[in-house]
Design an enzyme around this catalytic site. Structure first.
Site: not given
Length: 185
Positions: A39, A104
């Site tokens: 990222h 999550k």
């Protein structure tokens, strides 16, 4: 409990906006695999005006750092990574066309605002179930930054990848709604 919704990835706008917090889904198609190091590199490319190694339009990213594959398998254990580690980069990638995320844990308010603005859902995979999740991953191909090892940007073919919509494109949060009946008043 309702039957899981079967959806295809990459997501089109209609699919992304149709998902609701609490929906169980089975995702088939292609999704990206990337964690925080990938990222960071994606955003660095954008900051430098460089072309990304993949067009993010409609893409779904799974926050995963898989273990090495055993012989005859596409991938090793592939459990979700905590999504909050990507929050610093996520709004920018959503603006570039990212249409779904799987991980999550909770998301920061600025991520949820970007999701609402661009019609993007956040799905959760079950932590601790990486070996079971890996069964739904049919191929794993590194697209960029192989030196990052399990954090490289990769493309995965998935079939019936199990997930739950935890924050939908309207900002409804299943983590909050699901806990509400169990809280003392």
């Amino acid at each position: 409990m309702a039957e899981p919704k079967r959806i295809r990835a990459p997501f089109d706008d209609e699919t992304a906006r149709s998902l609701r917090a609490g929906d169980s889904v089975l995702v088939s198609g292609t999704i990206l695999a990337a964690r925080d190091a990938a990222h960071k590199r994606l955003v660095e490319c954008l900051d430098k005006g460089e072309k990304l190694p993949v067009d993010l339009t409609g893409q779904v990213v799974y926050y995963v750092g898989p273990t090495p594959a055993k012989p005859g398998h596409a991938i090793g254990s592939a459990g979700p990574t905590t999504a909050g580690r990507m929050d610093a980069y996520t709004p920018r990638l959503i603006r570039e066309g990212l249409k779904g995320m799987i991980g999550k844990g909770y998301r920061k308010p600025e991520v949820v605002e970007a999701m609402k603005e661009h019609g993007v859902p956040y799905l959760a995979a079950v932590g601790g179930a990486g070996a079971l999740i890996a069964r739904s991953i049919k191929s794993y191909t590194v697209l960029a930054w192989p030196e990052l090892g399990p954090e490289a940007l990769a493309l995965m073919e998935v079939e019936d990848f199990p997930a739950i919509v935890v924050i939908d494109s309207l900002g409804c949060n299943y983590y909050e709604a699901g806990q509400k009946p169990y809280r003392k008043i």
